[in-house]
Design an enzyme around this catalytic site. Structure first.
Site, PDB file in Angstrom:
ATOM      1  N   ASP A 101       0.866  -1.171   0.000  1.00  0.00           N
ATOM      2  CA  ASP A 101       0.000   0.000   0.000  1.00  0.00           C
ATOM      3  C   ASP A 101       0.905   1.223   0.000  1.00  0.00           C
ATOM      4  O   ASP A 101       1.968   1.225   0.628  1.00  0.00           O
ATOM      5  CB  ASP A 101      -0.973   0.005   1.188  1.00  0.00           C
ATOM      6  CG  ASP A 101      -0.286   0.041   2.535  1.00  0.00           C
ATOM      7  OD1 ASP A 101      -0.080   1.159   3.065  1.00  0.00           O
ATOM      8  OD2 ASP A 101       0.037  -1.035   3.077  1.00  0.00           O
ATOM      9  N   GLU A 126      -8.747   4.406  12.115  1.00  0.00           N
ATOM     10  CA  GLU A 126      -7.760   4.291  13.185  1.00  0.00           C
ATOM     11  C   GLU A 126      -7.670   5.633  13.896  1.00  0.00           C
ATOM     12  O   GLU A 126      -8.263   6.624  13.464  1.00  0.00           O
ATOM     13  CB  GLU A 126      -6.400   3.884  12.619  1.00  0.00           C
ATOM     14  CG  GLU A 126      -5.911   4.769  11.465  1.00  0.00           C
ATOM     15  CD  GLU A 126      -4.633   4.236  10.834  1.00  0.00           C
ATOM     16  OE1 GLU A 126      -3.638   4.113  11.566  1.00  0.00           O
ATOM     17  OE2 GLU A 126      -4.629   3.962   9.619  1.00  0.00           O
TER      18      GLU A 126
END
Length: 348
Positions: free
Chosen positions: A147, A234
């Protein structure tokens, strides 16, 4: 009478001499070239020019004129006869074979793709901070990927592909008004390099879920073959939004965002999360959604007990040719055959 006879005799002799001179030495002498015509070949005859032996000097050629050039270029003011046969010249100097088309460089050189579409490349990454996962090592799994975001800078995607990046999740958006400046370039280049690509959104808790969903949809194209979109949830210590929402509010906002993306893309979004946020908000929730779990110190089964997952982010300190600096490393939970089946089922 005698004097007149002599005159007659002299006149007769002169007449005979004049007739002889008109067809004698003057007729054999070369005629001077006409000053009304110019050419690199002085006095080039109008009759067909016979073949010239290679190495023999072309008569009456100027020092600058080449024999072949003189033969090939007719004088514009002289009508030439039939073109002579060039067989002796061709036999002496064979004409080179035509160059293959492939040797002619196009305007924009096309580099051959270093990958085969659909092929799964083995993991060739290194790690600046390797972890011993024991028998549960991600190395045992077949399909690895990465990623990326703006922080990876310029990426050599074909090289990264052959290093084992079979898929890539590319950061697209944050909140409701920020687009990663490298998203469009990375999205295009990853696709051209043959990686399975998907986009992810970093969720901001101080923006409405609807605004964020609209912003993501506005910037991430709906294309065939793309992996499902990802919502990254998150805690963000760098955000100006410092308040912690209740578990119920977190789940509600996530549901609104994911529902809107699923309606637009026709794919159920994947939830990416980290251990502390999962523990506080997601344990036991969204059981029918695929998860992508960050776990860089232990296997996900130990950090997220009982949670099924599709992707595991096992390192944030990966090293690879094609990328300067470190990169996040991920792996798909399954075999090559299961990967192909999952992609076929979930890709847009």
């Amino acid at each position: 009478m005698r004097f007149s006879g002599v005159l007659v005799l002299l006149s007769a002799c002169l007449a005979v001499a004049g007739c002889t001179s008109s067809s004698g030495l003057d007729a054999l002498a070369p005629t001077a070239p006409s000053m009304e015509k110019t050419s690199s070949i002085i006095g080039m005859p109008s009759a067909p020019v016979p073949p010239v032996e290679i190495g023999a000097a072309a008569p009456q050629a100027t020092p600058q004129a080449h024999a072949l050039t003189a033969m090939a270029a007719p004088r514009p003011d002289v009508e030439l006869g039939p073109v002579p046969s060039r067989a002796p010249i061709d036999e002496a100097i064979p004409e080179p074979a035509p160059k293959p088309i492939a040797l002619v460089a196009p305007e924009k050189p096309v580099r051959a793709s270093p990958f085969v579409a659909g092929e799964v490349y083995g993991r060739r990454f290194r790690d600046a901070k390797p972890i011993n996962f024991g028998k549960a090592s991600p190395k045992q799994l077949a399909v690895h990927g990465v990623d990326v975001s703006r922080w990876q800078g310029e990426i050599n995607w074909p090289k990264l592909r052959t290093q084992g990046a079979n898929f890539a999740y590319i950061k697209a958006t944050d909140g409701g008004d920020h687009l990663d400046p490298m998203f469009k370039k990375n999205w295009r280049a990853a696709g051209e390099a043959g990686l399975r690509r998907g986009a992810y959104h970093f969720f901001y808790w101080c923006r409405t879920a609807g605004e964020q969903a609209d912003w993501f949809i506005r910037n991430v194209p709906k294309v065939a073959g793309a992996l499902p979109p990802v919502i990254d949830v998150e805690y963000n210590g760098e955000s100006r939004c410092k308040r912690r929402l209740s578990r119920e509010t977190v789940l509600e906002k996530m549901q609104v965002f994911m529902d809107r993306l699923e309606r637009h893309y026709g794919q159920r979004p994947i939830i990416y999360t980290a251990p502390d946020f999962y523990r506080d908000n997601l344990r036991g929730e969204f059981l029918d959604y695929p998860f992508w779990l960050r776990s860089v110190a232990a296997h996900p089964e130990k950090v997220y007990p009982g949670r099924k997952w599709v992707f595991w982010q096992y390192s944030g300190s990966g090293l690879s040719h094609g990328v300067k600096g470190q990169i996040d490393l991920n792996v798909f939970r399954g075999s090559k055959a299961q990967w192909h089946a999952w992609v076929a089922k979930t890709s847009g």
